[in-house]
Design an enzyme around this catalytic site. Structure first.
Site, mmCIF file in Angstrom:
data_model
loop_
_atom_site.group_PDB
_atom_site.id
_atom_site.type_symbol
_atom_site.label_atom_id
_atom_site.label_comp_id
_atom_site.label_asym_id
_atom_site.label_seq_id
_atom_site.Cartn_x
_atom_site.Cartn_y
_atom_site.Cartn_z
ATOM 1 N N GLY A 1 0.862 -1.176 0.000
ATOM 2 C CA GLY A 1 0.000 0.000 0.000
ATOM 3 C C GLY A 1 0.901 1.229 0.000
ATOM 4 N N ALA B 1 2.137 2.885 2.432
ATOM 5 C CA ALA B 1 3.248 2.788 3.387
ATOM 6 C C ALA B 1 4.330 1.842 2.851
ATOM 7 C CB ALA B 1 2.726 2.320 4.742
ATOM 8 N N GLY B 2 3.928 0.646 2.451
ATOM 9 C CA GLY B 2 4.900 -0.363 2.030
ATOM 10 C C GLY B 2 5.608 -0.008 0.731
ATOM 11 N N HIS C 1 -16.990 5.598 10.175
ATOM 12 C CA HIS C 1 -17.111 6.739 9.256
ATOM 13 C C HIS C 1 -18.590 7.051 9.031
ATOM 14 C CE1 HIS C 1 -16.479 9.368 5.912
ATOM 15 N NE2 HIS C 1 -15.183 9.136 5.874
ATOM 16 N N SER D 1 -17.000 9.510 0.321
ATOM 17 C CA SER D 1 -15.927 10.291 0.929
ATOM 18 C C SER D 1 -16.407 11.438 1.820
ATOM 19 C CB SER D 1 -15.062 10.878 -0.188
ATOM 20 O OG SER D 1 -14.188 11.825 0.349
ATOM 21 N N ARG E 1 -15.261 12.601 12.538
ATOM 22 C CA ARG E 1 -16.071 11.425 12.203
ATOM 23 C C ARG E 1 -16.760 10.793 13.404
ATOM 24 N NH1 ARG E 1 -11.697 8.941 7.926
ATOM 25 N NH2 ARG E 1 -12.030 10.622 6.425
ATOM 26 N N ARG F 1 -9.124 9.244 14.172
ATOM 27 C CA ARG F 1 -8.308 9.825 13.107
ATOM 28 C C ARG F 1 -9.111 10.877 12.356
ATOM 29 N NH1 ARG F 1 -7.913 9.129 7.697
ATOM 30 N NH2 ARG F 1 -9.085 7.187 7.552
ATOM 31 N N LEU G 1 -3.383 8.820 4.787
ATOM 32 C CA LEU G 1 -2.455 8.821 3.649
ATOM 33 C C LEU G 1 -1.202 9.607 4.036
ATOM 34 C CD1 LEU G 1 -4.939 9.399 0.667
ATOM 35 C CD2 LEU G 1 -4.244 7.266 1.737
#
Ligand code: FAD
Length: 637
Positions: A42, A44-45, A266, A284, A330, A435, A441
């Site tokens: 993803g 991060a990886g 969410h 979104s 949220r 969060r 991201l």
């Protein structure tokens, strides 16, 4: 064992610079002697793999999917935060830091969050240089929109496809390293276990998902970037393959698991519409820039939305939270939506939905402008619900979306196992108990592009590691354990499907450890999960064999881990006798039904240590020190 977060001393603004200076450096020609395993592709990886390879390390990268580009990150829609302040609307690194700390209900580390805010601006520069097509304003500067919990516009975006465009950027950087031979890609691999030698992480056991072969891979350090585990709830907005297995296996090997009960719900998802659904779809948060949330004022009002005149509508977020309106964070929005539905004001067939209405924005800005910002999201909504959101309000309801818990890591992103690092959604991260939108991201890319490359160098420079071959006893016994577990699952040959068990587990978790919890419910859930887990190991049917492409077997292993993990989540939720952010325990609330923290007793990250099969895990606390912000009751009014 005492938890050492290793937060550098000195003023907040200088900690990261000073730390980078203090870390030992590995000289460029030495780096090629080190092998690093990265699990996950993803944001991060992929970003970590590309950056480490660019520095000269030899990287082996693993993922479940056939291509790194199919990692769950590709689904991210709304955007990525950064404190560029192009708008001149009062943003700054400090404000991004403060909003994030407050948004997380003061349950994250000051030093990490400040570093995240500092790095946010570099991420945007790096991605632009890679060619990520962020939206721009009329003058050519990158443009922004607003996300929940902030009164400035700091979210950079590419329509409703930000994750996809960012991942394509990271994938390009990764592909360059694959071509240069510095990264070896291992797609279609399921990491089943972590291998420790002399107490240090030295490799992994993987199952080749096509052939079923059990493989061993060794390295000098291992990075887990395996994403979130929201699918423990069965229904979530996560990709179907998102799972807890790799980090849970690491937990069983000694990596502490932090705040497992912090799950983000969410508010704007397409409501559940049947018992045969296996996935939920996010709409979104960016839509709350222009969409207005409302319900009919009168409970039980079944008139279609266009027949309900303005004065008979309750724009409940705007009324209750005039400062932030529809853009409250949220956790706050979700709880309020649930509350309206509990009062009988919910809309749609099930009464578990509220309207998200664009009529006023379309009137003000025109349909084209709205289509430009959200076109693909509107299209997606119409495809799923057969309703046109340009003409009739969307219907939305909260759903499980993101997990703030994860492996406990220190300031260097290293877990309690030396040489094992966790990045992106897989670590317990910088988001505390809730969060803020567009921050995942940012965190994944900060970890992958900018932090891990420094901290892993510091570790390797001081670790004195010999090479370890994969015929070492530790690899052989871990591989045998994995194979034994697979054989045990295949041998059950029971009567209930894996999905049937997973769905029931998810219902228990949603009911008792979802948007709100209480002690009696959590205790009941523990009992229910315990009984269901026993039945799973007695009565599940896993068709096929190991020596083939067998997605049922893949799933069975993950659901088996979800069962054990659910027990850990419930223990964590029971231990935290306060409400904070998304962890809303009904026994602890203010007069206005907001989360009531207990800073005296719970101002800490809870970190759990695996003890032994069937034994309660051990509870550790990392006390959170706030030297730069004052802890207040979070208010968005
Ligand atoms: C629908 C949706 C929209 C979102 N929109 C936004 C947004 O607009 N802005 C924002 O900031 N955040 C958003 N988020 C959150 C954000 O997308 C994620 O938190 C983030 O992408 C996670 O990235 P990651 O690299 O940590 O993990 P992932 O992208 O989940 O990648 C995990 C990787 O690990 C691999 N993996 C996992 N387990 C194993 C295993 N056992 N063996 C081998 N490989 C394994 C997978 O194959 C994959 O490559 C959204 C989330 C969802 C669900």
């Amino acid at each position: 064992m005492t938890l050492e977060a290793k937060i550098p001393a000195g003023p907040l603004e200088n900690k990261w610079d000073k730390h980078r200076f203090d870390l030992k450096l590995e000289n460029p020609s030495n780096r090629r002697k080190f092998n690093i395993i990265v699990v996950g592709t993803g944001l991060a990886g992929s970003s970590a793999s590309a950056t480490l390879a660019e520095l000269g390390y030899n990287v082996k990268t693993f993922c479940i999917q056939d291509s790194p580009r199919r990692a769950h990150s590709i689904a991210a829609q709304g955007g990525i935060n950064a404190a560029k302040n192009y708008q001149n609307d009062g943003d700054s690194i400090w404000r991004l830091f403060y909003d994030t700390i407050k948004g997380g209900d003061f349950r994250s580390r000051e030093a990490n969050v400040y570093r995240l805010a500092q790095i946010s601006n570099h991420i945007i520069d790096q991605c632009v240089a890679q060619g990520v097509p962020f939206a721009r304003d009329y003058g050519g500067l990158l443009t922004n929109r607003s996300f929940g919990g902030a009164q400035v516009s700091r979210t950079f975006y590419s329509r409703g496809q930000t994750g996809q465009q960012l991942l394509l950027g990271a994938y390009r950087a990764l592909s360059r390293q694959v071509a240069s031979g510095k990264v070896t890609l291992h797609p279609r691999r399921d990491i089943l276990d972590l291998v420790l030698v002399d107490g240090k992480a030295r490799g992994v056991v993987a199952r080749n998902l096509i052939s079923g072969e059990i493989e061993c891979h060794s390295a000098h350090a291992v990075i887990l970037a395996t994403g979130g585990y929201a699918n423990v709830f069965f229904l979530s907005t996560n990709a179907m393959a998102s799972n807890v297995s790799a980090i849970f296996r690491a937990y069983r090997k000694g990596a502490f698991f932090a705040n497992p009960c912090f799950t983000q719900i969410h508010p704007t998802c397409i409501p559940v519409h049947g018992d045969y659904q296996s996935k939920l779809t996010l709409m979104s948060e960016s839509l709350r820039n222009d969409g207005r949330v409302w319900v009919p004022k009168r409970p039980g009002d079944k008139r279609p939305p266009h027949q309900i005149p303005g004065p008979e509508r309750d724009y409940f977020l705007e009324t209750k939270y005039p400062s932030f309106g529809n853009l409250v964070p949220r956790d706050v929005a979700s709880r309020n939506v649930k509350d309206q539905c509990d009062q009988g004001k919910g809309v749609g067939e099930t009464g578990r939905a509220v309207y998200l209405d664009f009529a006023d924005s379309i009137k003000m800005e025109g349909k084209d402008s709205i289509a430009q910002k959200y076109g693909n999201l509107f299209q997606m909504y119409e495809k799923i619900t057969a309703q046109n959101p340009y003409e009739t309000p969307m219907m939305i309801y909260p759903a499980v979306h993101y997990t703030m818990g994860g492996l406990w890591v220190d300031y260097d992103l290293m877990t309690t196992i030396p040489g094992l690092f966790a990045i992106g959604e897989a670590n317990f991260s910088d988001h505390g108990a809730n969060r803020l939108g567009a921050s995942a991201l940012m965190q994944g890319l900060a970890d992958g592009y900018f932090i891990i490359s420094n901290s892993i160098g510091g570790y390797l420079a001081g670790a004195h590691l010999n090479d370890v071959a994969t015929d070492h006893g530790a690899f052989r016994s871990a591989a045998q354990d994995s194979l034994d577990r697979i054989r045990r699952l295949l041998a059950i040959r029971g009567k209930r499907t894996i999905d049937d068990f997973h769905k029931e587990l998810g219902k228990i978790m949603w009911e008792y450890c979802g948007m709100s919890r209480n002690e009696a419910g959590l205790a009941k859930a523990r009992q229910l999960v315990h009984t269901l887990k026993a039945e799973f190991w007695d009565n599940v049917i896993v068709p096929g064999t190991n020596e083939e492409f067998n997605q049922s077997l893949e799933k069975a292993g993950r659901v088996a881990d979800f069962f054990e993990f659910a027990e850990l989540m419930l223990s964590d939720a029971l231990a935290r006798r306060e409400s904070c952010g998304c962890h809303f325990n009904e026994n602890y609330q203010t007069e206005d039904n907001e989360a009531l923290r207990d800073d005296e007793n719970f101002c800490h990250a809870a970190a759990w240590e695996f003890e032994a099969e069937g034994k309660e895990p051990k509870y550790h606390q990392e006390l959170l020190a706030f030297e730069n912000v004052v802890l207040t009751q979070r208010s968005y009014k």
